[in-house]
Write a protein that holds these residues in place. Structure first.
Motif, PDB file in Angstrom:
ATOM      1  N   ALA A 118      37.065  25.705  50.805  1.00 29.26           N
ATOM      2  CA  ALA A 118      36.053  25.143  49.907  1.00 29.26           C
ATOM      3  C   ALA A 118      36.511  23.827  49.290  1.00 29.26           C
ATOM      4  N   GLY A 119      37.816  23.621  49.281  1.00 23.20           N
ATOM      5  CA  GLY A 119      38.355  22.383  48.753  1.00 23.20           C
ATOM      6  C   GLY A 119      38.423  22.304  47.245  1.00 23.20           C
ATOM      7  N   ARG A 120      38.367  23.484  46.581  1.00 21.80           N
ATOM      8  CA  ARG A 120      38.351  23.463  45.114  1.00 21.80           C
ATOM      9  C   ARG A 120      38.631  24.848  44.533  1.00 21.80           C
ATOM     10  N   VAL A 121      38.792  24.864  43.221  1.00 20.63           N
ATOM     11  CA  VAL A 121      38.889  26.134  42.486  1.00 20.63           C
ATOM     12  C   VAL A 121      37.469  26.613  42.242  1.00 20.63           C
ATOM     13  N   GLU A 122      37.236  27.883  42.574  1.00 18.64           N
ATOM     14  CA  GLU A 122      35.886  28.423  42.426  1.00 18.64           C
ATOM     15  C   GLU A 122      35.931  29.905  42.102  1.00 18.64           C
ATOM     16  N   LEU A 123      34.807  30.398  41.637  1.00 19.16           N
ATOM     17  CA  LEU A 123      34.645  31.836  41.425  1.00 19.16           C
ATOM     18  C   LEU A 123      34.355  32.489  42.764  1.00 19.16           C
ATOM     19  N   GLY A 124      34.772  33.724  42.897  1.00 16.92           N
ATOM     20  CA  GLY A 124      34.498  34.487  44.097  1.00 16.92           C
ATOM     21  C   GLY A 124      34.228  35.938  43.748  1.00 16.92           C
ATOM     22  N   ASP A 125      33.938  36.713  44.755  1.00 19.17           N
ATOM     23  CA  ASP A 125      33.669  38.138  44.600  1.00 19.17           C
ATOM     24  C   ASP A 125      34.589  38.885  45.553  1.00 19.17           C
ATOM     25  N   MET A 126      35.575  39.560  45.012  1.00 21.89           N
ATOM     26  CA  MET A 126      36.572  40.228  45.849  1.00 21.89           C
ATOM     27  C   MET A 126      35.984  41.364  46.687  1.00 21.89           C
ATOM     28  N   ASP A 127      34.792  41.827  46.347  1.00 22.66           N
ATOM     29  CA  ASP A 127      34.145  42.891  47.112  1.00 22.66           C
ATOM     30  C   ASP A 127      33.168  42.376  48.166  1.00 22.66           C
ATOM     31  N   ARG A 128      32.880  41.066  48.158  1.00 26.46           N
ATOM     32  CA  ARG A 128      31.869  40.547  49.075  1.00 26.46           C
ATOM     33  C   ARG A 128      32.315  39.353  49.904  1.00 26.46           C
ATOM     34  N   ASP A 129      33.317  38.596  49.437  1.00 28.59           N
ATOM     35  CA  ASP A 129      33.724  37.393  50.170  1.00 28.59           C
ATOM     36  C   ASP A 129      34.319  37.771  51.516  1.00 28.59           C
ATOM     37  N   ALA A 130      33.697  37.269  52.570  1.00 33.30           N
ATOM     38  CA  ALA A 130      34.072  37.633  53.938  1.00 33.30           C
ATOM     39  C   ALA A 130      35.544  37.340  54.252  1.00 33.30           C
ATOM     40  N   ASP A 131      36.095  36.274  53.682  1.00 31.28           N
ATOM     41  CA  ASP A 131      37.498  35.930  53.952  1.00 31.28           C
ATOM     42  C   ASP A 131      38.479  36.891  53.291  1.00 31.28           C
ATOM     43  N   LEU A 132      38.009  37.730  52.376  1.00 31.73           N
ATOM     44  CA  LEU A 132      38.911  38.589  51.616  1.00 31.73           C
ATOM     45  C   LEU A 132      38.761  40.082  51.912  1.00 31.73           C
ATOM     46  N   ILE A 133      37.559  40.552  52.119  1.00 32.01           N
ATOM     47  CA  ILE A 133      37.315  42.000  52.123  1.00 32.01           C
ATOM     48  C   ILE A 133      38.037  42.768  53.225  1.00 32.01           C
ATOM     49  N   SER A 134      38.307  42.132  54.346  1.00 35.27           N
ATOM     50  CA  SER A 134      38.951  42.857  55.438  1.00 35.27           C
ATOM     51  C   SER A 134      40.477  42.723  55.427  1.00 35.27           C
ATOM     52  N   ARG A 135      41.014  41.977  54.484  1.00 35.96           N
ATOM     53  CA  ARG A 135      42.463  41.720  54.451  1.00 35.96           C
ATOM     54  C   ARG A 135      43.181  42.718  53.556  1.00 35.96           C
ATOM     55  N   PRO A 136      44.427  43.048  53.914  1.00 37.40           N
ATOM     56  CA  PRO A 136      45.230  43.874  52.999  1.00 37.40           C
ATOM     57  C   PRO A 136      45.384  43.151  51.660  1.00 37.40           C
ATOM     58  N   SER A 137      45.356  43.917  50.583  1.00 39.46           N
ATOM     59  CA  SER A 137      45.470  43.318  49.256  1.00 39.46           C
ATOM     60  C   SER A 137      46.392  44.144  48.368  1.00 39.46           C
ATOM     61  N   LEU A 138      46.960  43.472  47.388  1.00 41.21           N
ATOM     62  CA  LEU A 138      47.814  44.094  46.375  1.00 41.21           C
ATOM     63  C   LEU A 138      47.328  43.633  45.015  1.00 41.21           C
ATOM     64  N   TYR A 139      47.609  44.434  43.992  1.00 43.26           N
ATOM     65  CA  TYR A 139      47.092  44.187  42.651  1.00 43.26           C
ATOM     66  C   TYR A 139      48.242  44.228  41.658  1.00 43.26           C
ATOM     67  N   PHE A 140      48.228  43.275  40.707  1.00 47.80           N
ATOM     68  CA  PHE A 140      49.324  43.148  39.758  1.00 47.80           C
ATOM     69  C   PHE A 140      48.800  42.901  38.353  1.00 47.80           C
ATOM     70  N   SER A 141      49.569  43.373  37.372  1.00 52.21           N
ATOM     71  CA  SER A 141      49.270  43.109  35.976  1.00 52.21           C
ATOM     72  C   SER A 141      50.545  42.648  35.278  1.00 52.21           C
ATOM     73  N   LEU A 142      50.407  41.686  34.410  1.00 52.08           N
ATOM     74  CA  LEU A 142      51.530  41.240  33.581  1.00 52.08           C
ATOM     75  C   LEU A 142      51.673  42.119  32.348  1.00 52.08           C
ATOM     76  N   PHE A 143      50.778  43.082  32.189  1.00 49.84           N
ATOM     77  CA  PHE A 143      50.758  43.892  30.976  1.00 49.84           C
ATOM     78  C   PHE A 143      51.227  45.330  31.176  1.00 49.84           C
ATOM     79  N   VAL A 144      51.556  45.716  32.380  1.00 49.64           N
ATOM     80  CA  VAL A 144      52.002  47.079  32.653  1.00 49.64           C
ATOM     81  C   VAL A 144      53.470  47.188  32.283  1.00 49.64           C
ATOM     82  N   LYS A 145      53.783  48.176  31.521  1.00 54.13           N
ATOM     83  CA  LYS A 145      55.160  48.382  31.073  1.00 54.13           C
ATOM     84  C   LYS A 145      55.900  49.296  32.042  1.00 54.13           C
ATOM     85  N   ASP A 146      57.228  49.155  32.082  1.00 54.55           N
ATOM     86  CA  ASP A 146      58.053  50.038  32.932  1.00 54.55           C
ATOM     87  C   ASP A 146      57.959  51.480  32.486  1.00 54.55           C
TER      88      ASP A 146
END
Length: 146
Positions: A118-146
């Motif tokens: 797209a050539g820019r920073v943009e909003l997207g939809d992680m459940d609908r964007d074709a470039d993302l939905i079929s790819r393996p993904s991982l999720y992270f939080s900076l707020f989760v404690k050990d």
């Protein structure tokens, strides 16, 4: 700053990068940024991580198996389950041979990311964007404690 205030600050800072042009390894709001530098800039701006300056080539994920990007993320964030995602958390997708694309959650499923195509920073939809939905993904939080 409370966790809720920090999450709101992350979202506000991330949104201030909308329409910044995509530029490999750049990190100047309104001028250029890539998908690795955007979260680094946002999380640093709100005081959650140090100023990270990793080195990487534009297509490193196509030629190496080493999980460089994950190695930069894991000291500062903890992996969580998808259903635990909250505003301000980080999502990473596998492009090429490694996890090499990321986005900040605005309000699930809405994300913000620097998109080369797209050539820019943009909003997207992680459940609908074709470039993302079929790819393996991982999720992270900076707020989760050990």
């Amino acid at each position: 700053m409370t966790e809720a205030e920090a999450r709101a600050a992350i979202v506000a800072e991330a949104m201030s990068w909308i329409d910044t042009p995509y530029h490999h390894h750049a990190r100047i709001k309104g001028v250029g940024v890539d998908c690795a530098q955007l979260p680094a800039a946002v999380y640093h701006a709100v005081g959650l991580i140090p100023d990270l300056q990793p080195e990487y080539s534009p297509q490193w994920m196509l030629h190496r198996d080493e999980e460089q990007y994950l190695a930069w993320v894991r000291p500062h964030a903890r992996e969580i389950e998808r259903d635990q995602l909250e505003p301000g958390d980080l999502v990473m997708w596998k492009f090429g041979r490694t996890y090499s694309h990321s986005a900040i959650v605005i309000e699930r499923p809405t994300i913000i990311h620097a998109v080369n195509r797209a050539g820019r920073v943009e909003l997207g939809d992680m459940d609908r964007d074709a470039d993302l939905i079929s790819r393996p993904s991982l999720y992270f939080s900076l707020f989760v404690k050990d």
